[in-house]
Each structure stands twice: as C-alpha cells, then as structure tokens.
Scaffold this motif. Structure first.
Motif, PDB file in Angstrom:
ATOM      1  N   SER A  37      65.755 102.582  19.994  1.00 50.72           N
ATOM      2  CA  SER A  37      65.964 101.679  21.359  1.00 50.72           C
ATOM      3  C   SER A  37      67.135 102.129  21.822  1.00 50.72           C
ATOM      4  CB  SER A  37      65.490 100.370  20.966  1.00 50.72           C
ATOM      5  OG  SER A  37      65.632  99.587  22.014  1.00 50.72           O
TER       6      SER A  37
ATOM      7  N   ASN B 240      58.320  98.977  26.965  1.00 50.57           N
ATOM      8  CA  ASN B 240      59.007  99.462  25.661  1.00 50.57           C
ATOM      9  C   ASN B 240      58.580  98.337  24.488  1.00 50.57           C
ATOM     10  OD1 ASN B 240      60.685 101.940  26.728  1.00 50.57           O
ATOM     11  ND2 ASN B 240      61.159 100.339  28.129  1.00 50.57           N
TER      12      ASN B 240
ATOM     13  N   LYS C 105      54.768 106.025  30.496  1.00 47.75           N
ATOM     14  CA  LYS C 105      55.541 105.984  29.133  1.00 47.75           C
ATOM     15  C   LYS C 105      54.906 105.668  28.006  1.00 47.75           C
ATOM     16  CE  LYS C 105      59.766 104.788  26.845  1.00 47.75           C
ATOM     17  NZ  LYS C 105      61.240 104.479  27.161  1.00 47.75           N
ATOM     18  N   PHE C 106      54.150 104.478  28.108  1.00 47.81           N
ATOM     19  CA  PHE C 106      53.439 103.738  27.312  1.00 47.81           C
ATOM     20  C   PHE C 106      52.254 104.715  26.488  1.00 47.81           C
ATOM     21  CE2 PHE C 106      50.053 101.200  25.281  1.00 47.81           C
ATOM     22  CZ  PHE C 106      50.441 100.608  24.170  1.00 47.81           C
TER      23      PHE C 106
ATOM     24  N   SER D 169      59.379 109.505  29.012  1.00 48.95           N
ATOM     25  CA  SER D 169      59.862 108.425  29.536  1.00 48.95           C
ATOM     26  C   SER D 169      59.206 108.347  31.025  1.00 48.95           C
ATOM     27  CB  SER D 169      61.349 108.124  29.485  1.00 48.95           C
ATOM     28  OG  SER D 169      62.226 109.056  30.262  1.00 48.95           O
TER      29      SER D 169
ATOM     30  N   THR E 138      62.321 104.697  22.634  1.00 45.41           N
ATOM     31  CA  THR E 138      61.692 103.291  23.530  1.00 45.41           C
ATOM     32  C   THR E 138      62.862 103.125  24.525  1.00 45.41           C
ATOM     33  OG1 THR E 138      62.527 101.783  22.052  1.00 45.41           O
ATOM     34  CG2 THR E 138      59.974 102.665  21.774  1.00 45.41           C
TER      35      THR E 138
ATOM     36  N   LEU F 140      55.596  99.425  22.854  1.00 42.74           N
ATOM     37  CA  LEU F 140      55.868 100.594  21.958  1.00 42.74           C
ATOM     38  C   LEU F 140      56.637 100.201  20.640  1.00 42.74           C
ATOM     39  CD1 LEU F 140      56.848 103.281  24.613  1.00 42.74           C
ATOM     40  CD2 LEU F 140      54.815 103.317  22.840  1.00 42.74           C
ATOM     41  N   ASP F 141      57.676  99.306  20.828  1.00 42.59           N
ATOM     42  CA  ASP F 141      58.456  98.869  19.695  1.00 42.59           C
ATOM     43  C   ASP F 141      57.357  97.776  18.901  1.00 42.59           C
ATOM     44  OD1 ASP F 141      60.792  99.878  20.452  1.00 42.59           O
ATOM     45  OD2 ASP F 141      61.366  98.086  21.256  1.00 42.59           O
TER      46      ASP F 141
ATOM     47  N   SER G 127      63.555  96.242  26.052  1.00 39.49           N
ATOM     48  CA  SER G 127      62.462  95.477  25.437  1.00 39.49           C
ATOM     49  C   SER G 127      63.282  94.285  24.689  1.00 39.49           C
ATOM     50  CB  SER G 127      61.768  96.228  24.171  1.00 39.49           C
ATOM     51  OG  SER G 127      62.959  96.629  23.154  1.00 39.49           O
TER      52      SER G 127
ATOM     53  N   ALA H  65      61.449 104.044  15.592  1.00 37.03           N
ATOM     54  CA  ALA H  65      61.722 104.058  16.859  1.00 37.03           C
ATOM     55  C   ALA H  65      63.332 103.896  17.054  1.00 37.03           C
ATOM     56  CB  ALA H  65      60.994 103.075  17.774  1.00 37.03           C
TER      57      ALA H  65
ATOM     58  N   GLN I  26      53.092 108.387  25.256  1.00 39.80           N
ATOM     59  CA  GLN I  26      53.547 108.149  23.643  1.00 39.80           C
ATOM     60  C   GLN I  26      52.587 107.709  22.732  1.00 39.80           C
ATOM     61  OE1 GLN I  26      57.465 106.497  22.668  1.00 39.80           O
ATOM     62  NE2 GLN I  26      58.312 107.215  24.663  1.00 39.80           N
TER      63      GLN I  26
END
Length: 232
Positions: free
Chosen positions: A163, A140, A97-98, A74, A122, A143-144, A126, A161, A101
């Motif tokens: 969250s 986030n 982060k994005f 993160s 995540t 990613l989701d 989001s 994931a 990952q």
C-alpha cells in the motif's frame, strides 16, 4: 501487470536484476518496448488492456507457469470532495483498478505456481484521512480487505499487497504542476522520512513480499510514515 512505467517498471527492474525471466504488460507497445530497453535482462512485454476480460484471458492462455504475479494496474478516477463526487466517476474508478486487479488474479489462478505469490499494489488512501480521497479509499480498501481471506483460501499460494503512499511517478502528471509541487512540499515538511516516495522504494517492498516464503496475508504500508499519528 502494469509494468511499463513507475512502480511496475521499477519492480520489473528489481526482478530482472536477479536474473529472473520477467514479462511486463501495458496498453502501449511503444511504452513497453521503451521500458524493456531500460529494464534489460530477460524481459519481454505483452500489450493488453487490463480492463478487457478477453485480453486478460488471452495473455494467461499463452503465459505458461508464473512464479510471482505483481498486479500494479491503477486508475485515476474517483477522487474529489465527497459532497461533489460524481458517483459515475467513482464507479469508473472501480472499473479502472478494483475490477481489473480482481479479474487478473482470478484468471491467473490456473497458471500460478502453488508455491509462488501474488502481490497487489493498492494505495495508502485506504488507511489515511486526506480530504478528497474517500472514493480512492473505497477502491483501495476493497482490495486490501480481500488479502487476508484470499491468503487463507488460496494457500499455499501466498497473497499480499503493498500500500504505497505518495510516490513520484507519472501517475501525478495529471495533477497541475503547481498543485503537485505544493502537495509534495507539504509531505516533505510533515512526513517522518522527510520526502515523497520513489518507485524503487515500493519495488523493494514488493520484491521482499514476493520472495519471502514465510509472509502471506499482509498489507504492507510503504508510505514514509504519513499514516502515523503525530499529535497535531
């Protein structure tokens, strides 16, 4: 990946309690050593910078086959009122982060057991509507959004994931104590469960997704109900 404190460490502890061979990663060898001592079991550490493509590749080159990969990397950049949001800081948030990952997952693919799992960590930003979190929501949310198509594309490997909502971890140490206390107290008063989260709460959710072979393509909210409509 990202297991030397907070949610990552709590998750490693849950798997170590099962007798699993656990490898945690983080930037600081000292923090890794301290976390390994706390976690116990068959736990080892590997120091790497999750923003470095070369260091990620070097880790997986020596990793052997991995059954369950947890990516708890993160960053902190990208928050603030949108009208004043520094877009360079938003880009830094994606870089922190994005992209790590995504790079980790792509680099890991040749080394993952096809019957295993990947769980991304995540954040509830989001799918919430807290002012000042539009940038975090974008990071986030990106990613989701990848989870369902990846679960289909990479099957039978399972992709999920978790969250999290607001979790009391060292991530919040960067927020002034008075502001942090006010936020936590507000959530205690308005959240259905009546408290902020603990790392162990998220670790249990991650452990369940990783070990339940009939769950894939899921983004699991673990936020104490903060995203529920309350009628206010």
């Amino acid at each position: 990946m990202g297991g030397s404190s907070g949610i990552g460490e709590a998750t490693a502890t849950a798997f170590a309690a099962d007798g699993a061979e656990v490898v945690i990663t983080g930037r600081s060898q000292d923090k890794l050593d301290a976390a390994i001592a706390r976690i116990g079991g068959k736990t080892t550490g590997y120091a790497l910078d999750a923003t470095s493509k070369d260091e990620i590749a070097a880790f997986f080159a020596q990793s052997g086959t991995i059954d369950h990969l947890i990516i708890s990397v993160s960053g902190s950049a990208g928050s603030g009122p949108f009208a004043e949001l520094d877009l360079d800081q938003l880009a830094a948030g994606f870089d922190g982060k994005f992209w790590p990952q995504v790079r980790i997952l792509q680099a890991a693919l040749p080394h993952l057991d096809s019957q295993g799992s990947v769980t991304l960590v995540t954040a509830g930003s989001s799918r919430s509507a807290f002012p000042g979190t539009a940038g975090l929501a974008a990071i986030n949310g990106a990613l989701d959004a990848m989870v369902p198509p990846l679960a289909v594309e990479l099957a039978p490997l399972r992709i999920n994931a978790v969250s999290p909502g607001v979790i009391d971890t060292p991530w919040w140490d960067r927020v002034p104590a008075e502001q942090r206390t006010a936020l936590f107290d507000g959530l205690v008063a308005t959240t259905p469960v009546g408290r902020v989260g603990r790392p162990e709460d998220i670790a249990r959710a991650i452990h369940m997704l990783a070990t339940n072979g009939f769950i894939t393509g899921v983004v699991l909210d673990a936020n104490g109900g903060t995203s529920l409509a309350t009628g206010r």
